[in-house]
Write a protein that holds these residues in place. Structure first.
Motif, PDB file in Angstrom:
ATOM      1  N   ARG A 165     -18.311   2.226   2.664  1.00 19.38           N
ATOM      2  CA  ARG A 165     -18.660   0.900   2.164  1.00 19.38           C
ATOM      3  C   ARG A 165     -19.450   1.017   0.856  1.00 19.38           C
ATOM      4  O   ARG A 165     -19.193   0.294  -0.108  1.00 19.38           O
ATOM      5  N   THR A 166     -20.389   1.953   0.835  1.00 16.26           N
ATOM      6  CA  THR A 166     -21.174   2.169  -0.387  1.00 16.26           C
ATOM      7  C   THR A 166     -20.291   2.665  -1.517  1.00 16.26           C
ATOM      8  O   THR A 166     -20.435   2.238  -2.675  1.00 16.26           O
ATOM      9  N   LEU A 167     -19.359   3.572  -1.197  1.00 19.03           N
ATOM     10  CA  LEU A 167     -18.478   4.131  -2.226  1.00 19.03           C
ATOM     11  C   LEU A 167     -17.621   3.040  -2.856  1.00 19.03           C
ATOM     12  O   LEU A 167     -17.462   2.996  -4.085  1.00 19.03           O
ATOM     13  N   LYS A 168     -17.065   2.150  -2.048  1.00 19.71           N
ATOM     14  CA  LYS A 168     -16.214   1.103  -2.605  1.00 19.71           C
ATOM     15  C   LYS A 168     -16.992   0.208  -3.560  1.00 19.71           C
ATOM     16  O   LYS A 168     -16.517  -0.107  -4.666  1.00 19.71           O
ATOM     17  N   LEU A 169     -18.186  -0.219  -3.158  1.00 24.99           N
ATOM     18  CA  LEU A 169     -18.985  -1.095  -4.019  1.00 24.99           C
ATOM     19  C   LEU A 169     -19.431  -0.369  -5.282  1.00 24.99           C
ATOM     20  O   LEU A 169     -19.446  -0.946  -6.381  1.00 24.99           O
ATOM     21  N   THR A 170     -19.787   0.906  -5.167  1.00 28.89           N
ATOM     22  CA  THR A 170     -20.199   1.683  -6.337  1.00 28.89           C
ATOM     23  C   THR A 170     -19.022   1.881  -7.277  1.00 28.89           C
ATOM     24  O   THR A 170     -19.152   1.772  -8.505  1.00 28.89           O
ATOM     25  N   TYR A 171     -17.839   2.164  -6.688  1.00 28.96           N
ATOM     26  CA  TYR A 171     -16.636   2.302  -7.509  1.00 28.96           C
ATOM     27  C   TYR A 171     -16.356   1.026  -8.293  1.00 28.96           C
ATOM     28  O   TYR A 171     -16.087   1.066  -9.508  1.00 28.96           O
ATOM     29  N   LEU A 219      -8.380   1.996  -1.743  1.00 32.41           N
ATOM     30  CA  LEU A 219      -9.450   2.784  -1.127  1.00 32.41           C
ATOM     31  C   LEU A 219      -9.637   2.401   0.343  1.00 32.41           C
ATOM     32  O   LEU A 219      -9.872   3.263   1.198  1.00 32.41           O
ATOM     33  N   ASP A 220      -9.548   1.097   0.641  1.00 35.06           N
ATOM     34  CA  ASP A 220      -9.639   0.655   2.035  1.00 35.06           C
ATOM     35  C   ASP A 220      -8.582   1.351   2.888  1.00 35.06           C
ATOM     36  O   ASP A 220      -8.862   1.821   3.992  1.00 35.06           O
ATOM     37  N   ASN A 221      -7.349   1.415   2.357  1.00 36.97           N
ATOM     38  CA  ASN A 221      -6.261   2.063   3.099  1.00 36.97           C
ATOM     39  C   ASN A 221      -6.527   3.554   3.263  1.00 36.97           C
ATOM     40  O   ASN A 221      -6.254   4.126   4.320  1.00 36.97           O
ATOM     41  N   ALA A 222      -7.078   4.167   2.212  1.00 36.75           N
ATOM     42  CA  ALA A 222      -7.402   5.591   2.286  1.00 36.75           C
ATOM     43  C   ALA A 222      -8.481   5.847   3.336  1.00 36.75           C
ATOM     44  O   ALA A 222      -8.421   6.838   4.076  1.00 36.75           O
ATOM     45  N   PHE A 223      -9.485   4.957   3.401  1.00 39.06           N
ATOM     46  CA  PHE A 223     -10.554   5.092   4.404  1.00 39.06           C
ATOM     47  C   PHE A 223      -9.964   5.088   5.819  1.00 39.06           C
ATOM     48  O   PHE A 223     -10.288   5.934   6.653  1.00 39.06           O
ATOM     49  N   GLU A 224      -9.103   4.091   6.084  1.00 40.64           N
ATOM     50  CA  GLU A 224      -8.541   3.956   7.429  1.00 40.64           C
ATOM     51  C   GLU A 224      -7.660   5.151   7.780  1.00 40.64           C
ATOM     52  O   GLU A 224      -7.718   5.683   8.885  1.00 40.64           O
ATOM     53  N   ASP A 225      -6.836   5.568   6.832  1.00 39.65           N
ATOM     54  CA  ASP A 225      -5.981   6.732   7.075  1.00 39.65           C
ATOM     55  C   ASP A 225      -6.811   7.970   7.355  1.00 39.65           C
ATOM     56  O   ASP A 225      -6.471   8.791   8.213  1.00 39.65           O
ATOM     57  N   PHE A 226      -7.909   8.124   6.617  1.00 40.13           N
ATOM     58  CA  PHE A 226      -8.740   9.313   6.785  1.00 40.13           C
ATOM     59  C   PHE A 226      -9.383   9.342   8.174  1.00 40.13           C
ATOM     60  O   PHE A 226      -9.515  10.413   8.779  1.00 40.13           O
ATOM     61  N   HIS A 227      -9.769   8.193   8.685  1.00 43.96           N
ATOM     62  CA  HIS A 227     -10.360   8.150  10.027  1.00 43.96           C
ATOM     63  C   HIS A 227      -9.322   8.481  11.106  1.00 43.96           C
ATOM     64  O   HIS A 227      -9.653   9.091  12.122  1.00 43.96           O
ATOM     65  N   LEU A 260      -8.534  -5.562 -14.935  1.00 45.36           N
ATOM     66  CA  LEU A 260      -9.394  -5.885 -13.800  1.00 45.36           C
ATOM     67  C   LEU A 260      -8.591  -6.052 -12.509  1.00 45.36           C
ATOM     68  O   LEU A 260      -9.064  -5.691 -11.421  1.00 45.36           O
ATOM     69  N   THR A 261      -7.370  -6.574 -12.626  1.00 49.33           N
ATOM     70  CA  THR A 261      -6.493  -6.661 -11.453  1.00 49.33           C
ATOM     71  C   THR A 261      -6.177  -5.274 -10.913  1.00 49.33           C
ATOM     72  O   THR A 261      -6.152  -5.053  -9.694  1.00 49.33           O
ATOM     73  N   ALA A 262      -5.951  -4.323 -11.814  1.00 45.40           N
ATOM     74  CA  ALA A 262      -5.689  -2.943 -11.390  1.00 45.40           C
ATOM     75  C   ALA A 262      -6.895  -2.371 -10.650  1.00 45.40           C
ATOM     76  O   ALA A 262      -6.747  -1.721  -9.609  1.00 45.40           O
ATOM     77  N   VAL A 263      -8.090  -2.614 -11.172  1.00 45.04           N
ATOM     78  CA  VAL A 263      -9.315  -2.123 -10.520  1.00 45.04           C
ATOM     79  C   VAL A 263      -9.415  -2.693  -9.109  1.00 45.04           C
ATOM     80  O   VAL A 263      -9.708  -1.963  -8.133  1.00 45.04           O
ATOM     81  N   GLU A 264      -9.175  -3.982  -8.962  1.00 42.82           N
ATOM     82  CA  GLU A 264      -9.276  -4.610  -7.639  1.00 42.82           C
ATOM     83  C   GLU A 264      -8.194  -4.080  -6.689  1.00 42.82           C
ATOM     84  O   GLU A 264      -8.434  -3.887  -5.492  1.00 42.82           O
ATOM     85  N   THR A 265      -7.002  -3.828  -7.236  1.00 50.30           N
ATOM     86  CA  THR A 265      -5.920  -3.257  -6.428  1.00 50.30           C
ATOM     87  C   THR A 265      -6.285  -1.854  -5.965  1.00 50.30           C
ATOM     88  O   THR A 265      -6.035  -1.478  -4.807  1.00 50.30           O
ATOM     89  N   PRO A 310       0.787  -1.233   0.000  1.00 51.98           N
ATOM     90  CA  PRO A 310       0.000   0.000   0.000  1.00 51.98           C
ATOM     91  C   PRO A 310       0.820   1.286   0.000  1.00 51.98           C
ATOM     92  O   PRO A 310       0.266   2.364  -0.224  1.00 51.98           O
ATOM     93  N   HIS A 311       2.138   1.170   0.228  1.00 49.67           N
ATOM     94  CA  HIS A 311       2.971   2.362   0.343  1.00 49.67           C
ATOM     95  C   HIS A 311       3.884   2.559  -0.862  1.00 49.67           C
ATOM     96  O   HIS A 311       4.874   3.293  -0.781  1.00 49.67           O
ATOM     97  N   SER A 312       3.567   1.908  -1.971  1.00 43.91           N
ATOM     98  CA  SER A 312       4.417   2.037  -3.154  1.00 43.91           C
ATOM     99  C   SER A 312       3.571   2.081  -4.417  1.00 43.91           C
ATOM    100  O   SER A 312       2.415   1.654  -4.441  1.00 43.91           O
ATOM    101  N   GLY A 313       4.160   2.611  -5.490  1.00 42.38           N
ATOM    102  CA  GLY A 313       3.541   2.607  -6.814  1.00 42.38           C
ATOM    103  C   GLY A 313       2.178   3.261  -6.862  1.00 42.38           C
ATOM    104  O   GLY A 313       1.857   4.191  -6.118  1.00 42.38           O
ATOM    105  N   LEU A 314       1.358   2.754  -7.782  1.00 39.98           N
ATOM    106  CA  LEU A 314       0.022   3.325  -7.978  1.00 39.98           C
ATOM    107  C   LEU A 314      -0.879   3.128  -6.767  1.00 39.98           C
ATOM    108  O   LEU A 314      -1.820   3.913  -6.566  1.00 39.98           O
ATOM    109  N   GLN A 315      -0.616   2.092  -5.955  1.00 38.10           N
ATOM    110  CA  GLN A 315      -1.444   1.904  -4.758  1.00 38.10           C
ATOM    111  C   GLN A 315      -1.354   3.118  -3.833  1.00 38.10           C
ATOM    112  O   GLN A 315      -2.368   3.604  -3.314  1.00 38.10           O
ATOM    113  N   LYS A 316      -0.136   3.619  -3.635  1.00 42.44           N
ATOM    114  CA  LYS A 316       0.030   4.806  -2.790  1.00 42.44           C
ATOM    115  C   LYS A 316      -0.586   6.038  -3.452  1.00 42.44           C
ATOM    116  O   LYS A 316      -1.227   6.863  -2.801  1.00 42.44           O
TER     117      LYS A 316
END
Length: 397
Positions: free
Chosen positions: A310-316, A355-363, A345-350, A278-284
């Motif tokens: 949760r809604t945003l991730k599924l909609t995305y 987004l999960d990491n962004a959610f946690e960081d934002f909280h 599709l692998t990129a989309v899932e990554t 989560p701290h490298s490349g496009l994931q970051k």
């Protein structure tokens, strides 16, 4: 991409019969009244690349550019000495700023002790150079672009600067298509567009989201503005810088005085990998961009709850998977044989995991990506600090 579609943000597409020479002549005349500079943030590896060699060659021939500021970041003394040789063809036009000079770092630490600047990154390199440029007062309009553009030519800056210097838009954002034997630009194609679309579906008709959705290549690093705006602008120190700058321009400038300009028929630069964590490349990059959005939306009074995320991730995921099918058809139409549905599709899932990491960081850090204080505040908070920084950058050894 010649068309006359009227976007929310005024848009100037590239027509096939434009007279570049005439545009450049008018730009040259205007630059005698409105001095023009170019700011390029760069690591030494970028500066030593063939891409940058071509950029320097092109810039030496652009008479309408008065100054070229290269913000050299994460470089030791030997790198700096070699960098001076690389930029030597720019002669008096060139200005190499060594951010890792101990004197410069001491000044930056003094600022950071009072006003936290966030982690080092591209944003910090741009911010440091801006402090120098604003203090020097040598230019009135400043263009920004990256150091890794493989398809660079004078058309880039002529079109980008013309919108500001000649047409007097306050801010101009560049856009283009990125492709070769395959479609590039995964961060914007597979994340940004479906992500912003998802926000609009969930949150409804917000003027800010309409504005952010209207840019054709929002993550492009090419833009130009009047330096008077740059003095009051905050932006993230990390990969959220492009989104952060667009958000700040929305705050500081009326939308009719903002524009986007198609710079070239095809653009290519260094390609980022997805990253191994989560701290490298496009994931970051994706996490930084998402946090910047969350901070902007929260600042407008929108409550971002766990249920919202949760809604945003599924909609995305729904929107992103649907655009993959469109891009597959697009690649087939243009005979791009290297299109890989599985990798897309692998990129989309990554990106969804990012987004999960962004959610946690934002909280944990509700202000989102760390924003660097604007220079207007800094010069009031610490008297004489901009002059001190400028003096340190002017004495690199």
């Amino acid at each position: 991409m010649p068309d006359f579609h009227l976007n929310y943000v005024p848009t100037f597409t590239l027509l096939q019969k434009e007279t570049l020479a005439a545009m450049e002549e008018r730009l040259l005349q205007a630059s005698t009244r409105i001095p023009v500079g170019v700011l390029i943030p760069a690591l030494y590896s970028d500066l030593a690349s063939p891409a940058m060699a071509n950029i320097i060659k092109e810039l030496t021939q652009m008479q309408f550019v008065g100054r070229v500021y290269i913000s050299l970041d994460r470089a030791d003394l030997e790198d700096f000495r070699r960098a001076k040789e690389i930029v030597a063809p720019l002669e008096d036009k060139g200005c190499l700023l060594w951010n890792d000079n101990p004197q410069v770092q001491a000044v930056i630490q003094k600022i950071d002790d009072l006003l936290p600047l966030g982690p080092r990154g591209k944003g910090r390199a741009v911010w440091t150079a801006l402090g120098y440029i604003l203090t020097k007062g040598e230019v009135s309009v400043l263009a920004f672009h990256d150091a890794d553009i493989l398809t660079y030519d004078r058309t880039f800056l002529v079109r980008l600067l013309y919108a500001v210097v000649q047409l007097r838009y306050q801010f101009a954002k560049g856009f283009y298509a990125r492709y070769g034997d395959r479609l590039y630009g995964r961060a914007v194609r597979l994340f940004y567009f479906p992500f912003v679309r998802s926000l609009r579906v969930i949150l409804g008709n917000l003027d800010f989201l309409e504005y952010m959705a209207d840019f054709r290549y929002p993550l492009a690093g090419e833009f130009a503005m009047f330096t008077s705006i740059a003095r009051e602008m905050q932006f993230p120190s990390d990969w959220g810088i492009e989104v952060g700058i667009l958000s700040e321009i929305y705050r500081l400038v009326r939308v009719p005085r903002i524009c986007q300009v198609e710079l070239t028929n095809r653009y290519d630069h260094k390609h980022q990998q997805l990253g191994t964590d989560p701290h490298s490349g496009l994931q970051k990059m994706i996490a930084d961009i998402a946090r910047t959005f969350f901070a902007q939306l929260s600042s407008q009074g929108i409550v971002l709850s766990r249920e919202f995320f949760r809604t945003l991730k599924l909609t995305y995921l729904t929107h992103a998977r649907s655009v993959v099918g469109v891009y597959e058809a697009f690649a087939e139409m243009h005979d791009l044989e290297q299109y890989d549905l599985h990798n897309e599709l692998t990129a989309v899932e990554t990106f969804a995991h990012a987004l999960d990491n962004a959610f946690e960081d934002f909280h944990h850090y509700p202000f989102g990506s760390p924003f660097i204080p604007d220079w207007r505040r800094i010069e009031v908070a610490i008297e004489g600090i901009m002059e001190e920084l400028t003096a340190a950058l002017d004495r690199p050894l």
